[in-house]
Design a protein around this motif. Structure first.
Motif, PDB file in Angstrom:
ATOM      1  N   TYR A 243       0.835  -1.215   0.000  1.00  0.00           N
ATOM      2  CA  TYR A 243       0.000   0.000   0.000  1.00  0.00           C
ATOM      3  C   TYR A 243       0.864   1.257   0.000  1.00  0.00           C
ATOM      4  O   TYR A 243       0.619   2.185  -0.771  1.00  0.00           O
ATOM      5  CB  TYR A 243      -0.933   0.004   1.206  1.00  0.00           C
ATOM      6  CG  TYR A 243      -1.660   1.301   1.390  1.00  0.00           C
ATOM      7  CD1 TYR A 243      -2.722   1.626   0.574  1.00  0.00           C
ATOM      8  CD2 TYR A 243      -1.265   2.204   2.378  1.00  0.00           C
ATOM      9  CE1 TYR A 243      -3.393   2.838   0.730  1.00  0.00           C
ATOM     10  CE2 TYR A 243      -1.926   3.398   2.548  1.00  0.00           C
ATOM     11  CZ  TYR A 243      -2.989   3.715   1.719  1.00  0.00           C
ATOM     12  OH  TYR A 243      -3.634   4.902   1.873  1.00  0.00           O
TER      13      TYR A 243
ATOM     14  N   LYS B 127       0.817   3.800  -3.097  1.00  0.00           N
ATOM     15  CA  LYS B 127       0.231   5.122  -2.821  1.00  0.00           C
ATOM     16  C   LYS B 127       1.036   6.241  -3.470  1.00  0.00           C
ATOM     17  O   LYS B 127       0.479   7.269  -3.867  1.00  0.00           O
ATOM     18  CB  LYS B 127       0.157   5.323  -1.307  1.00  0.00           C
ATOM     19  CG  LYS B 127      -0.585   6.579  -0.893  1.00  0.00           C
ATOM     20  CD  LYS B 127      -0.771   6.644   0.586  1.00  0.00           C
ATOM     21  CE  LYS B 127       0.562   7.045   1.208  1.00  0.00           C
ATOM     22  NZ  LYS B 127       0.430   7.448   2.609  1.00  0.00           N
ATOM     23  N   GLN B 128       2.314   6.011  -3.619  1.00  0.00           N
ATOM     24  CA  GLN B 128       3.165   7.046  -4.235  1.00  0.00           C
ATOM     25  C   GLN B 128       2.954   7.127  -5.743  1.00  0.00           C
ATOM     26  O   GLN B 128       3.156   8.189  -6.343  1.00  0.00           O
ATOM     27  CB  GLN B 128       4.632   6.750  -3.954  1.00  0.00           C
ATOM     28  CG  GLN B 128       4.991   6.814  -2.495  1.00  0.00           C
ATOM     29  CD  GLN B 128       6.397   6.298  -2.225  1.00  0.00           C
ATOM     30  OE1 GLN B 128       7.072   5.828  -3.132  1.00  0.00           O
ATOM     31  NE2 GLN B 128       6.827   6.394  -0.979  1.00  0.00           N
TER      32      GLN B 128
ATOM     33  N   SER C 115      -3.433   6.616  -7.064  1.00  0.00           N
ATOM     34  CA  SER C 115      -4.251   7.249  -6.035  1.00  0.00           C
ATOM     35  C   SER C 115      -4.413   6.317  -4.829  1.00  0.00           C
ATOM     36  O   SER C 115      -4.238   5.105  -4.922  1.00  0.00           O
ATOM     37  CB  SER C 115      -5.624   7.622  -6.601  1.00  0.00           C
ATOM     38  OG  SER C 115      -6.359   6.450  -6.879  1.00  0.00           O
ATOM     39  N   THR C 116      -4.762   6.904  -3.687  1.00  0.00           N
ATOM     40  CA  THR C 116      -4.880   6.117  -2.457  1.00  0.00           C
ATOM     41  C   THR C 116      -6.029   5.112  -2.533  1.00  0.00           C
ATOM     42  O   THR C 116      -5.955   4.043  -1.939  1.00  0.00           O
ATOM     43  CB  THR C 116      -5.084   7.043  -1.244  1.00  0.00           C
ATOM     44  OG1 THR C 116      -6.232   7.860  -1.479  1.00  0.00           O
ATOM     45  CG2 THR C 116      -3.867   7.890  -0.991  1.00  0.00           C
ATOM     46  N   ASP C 117      -7.097   5.470  -3.263  1.00  0.00           N
ATOM     47  CA  ASP C 117      -8.218   4.534  -3.404  1.00  0.00           C
ATOM     48  C   ASP C 117      -7.777   3.258  -4.129  1.00  0.00           C
ATOM     49  O   ASP C 117      -8.060   2.144  -3.683  1.00  0.00           O
ATOM     50  CB  ASP C 117      -9.373   5.172  -4.168  1.00  0.00           C
ATOM     51  CG  ASP C 117      -9.980   6.353  -3.427  1.00  0.00           C
ATOM     52  OD1 ASP C 117      -9.779   6.427  -2.192  1.00  0.00           O
ATOM     53  OD2 ASP C 117     -10.646   7.169  -4.080  1.00  0.00           O
TER      54      ASP C 117
ATOM     55  N   ALA D 146      -4.726   2.198  -4.457  1.00  0.00           N
ATOM     56  CA  ALA D 146      -3.706   1.530  -3.652  1.00  0.00           C
ATOM     57  C   ALA D 146      -4.352   0.679  -2.561  1.00  0.00           C
ATOM     58  O   ALA D 146      -3.909  -0.443  -2.284  1.00  0.00           O
ATOM     59  CB  ALA D 146      -2.752   2.556  -3.036  1.00  0.00           C
ATOM     60  N   ALA D 147      -5.418   1.199  -1.958  1.00  0.00           N
ATOM     61  CA  ALA D 147      -6.121   0.435  -0.930  1.00  0.00           C
ATOM     62  C   ALA D 147      -6.800  -0.799  -1.532  1.00  0.00           C
ATOM     63  O   ALA D 147      -6.775  -1.884  -0.936  1.00  0.00           O
ATOM     64  CB  ALA D 147      -7.151   1.323  -0.231  1.00  0.00           C
TER      65      ALA D 147
END
Length: 134
Positions: free
Chosen positions: A40, A44-45, A48-50, A52-53
């Motif tokens: 994750y 994330k880098q 997007s965080t969505d 990545a999750a």
């Protein structure tokens, strides 16, 4: 007075180690966390965080499945090993063979018929040689 449900079949009761989880579940969840968290943070880098999750959950799902799945009292590893062994390693067509004990008894009887005259012959010869010596 508090009511505590007691299961009738105590073989299905598993010992809980911590957080109401078995040792097997704790090991699988910790491995999933050790794999999922760095993935994750790395993803994330770059995305997007969505996403990545979602990728982290997809990466961790097989380990959750291994930790929680159990069929007929057997964990996933035993079921997978049995499936692979029966599907790919062992022969698919199993031939039904029986031992014909009647045939074995006949062979034994035939051997006895062959051997008894051979065994009894030297005994008669020894007796005859003793008689001639006198």
């Amino acid at each position: 007075m508090p009511f505590v449900p007691v299961p009738k079949d105590l073989t299905k009761v598993k010992t809980k180690v911590a957080f109401n989880l078995t040792k097997r579940q704790l090991i699988c969840f910790s491995i999933a966390g050790a794999i999922g968290t760095p993935s994750y943070l790395f993803l994330k880098q770059h995305i997007s965080t969505d996403l990545a999750a979602i990728a982290m959950v997809i990466i961790m799902l097989p380990l959750f499945f291994v930790a929680l799945f159990e069929k007929d009292g057997q964990p996933f590893e035993k079921l997978a090993r049995n499936y692979i062994r029966s599907r790919f390693i062992k022969k698919r067509k199993r031939i039904y063979r029986t031992k014909n004990y009647y045939k074995l008894l006949e062979q034994q009887n035939q051997l006895i018929k062959e051997v008894t005259p051979i065994v009894q012959k030297p005994i008669k010869q020894k007796r005859q040689t003793k008689r001639y010596k006198k």
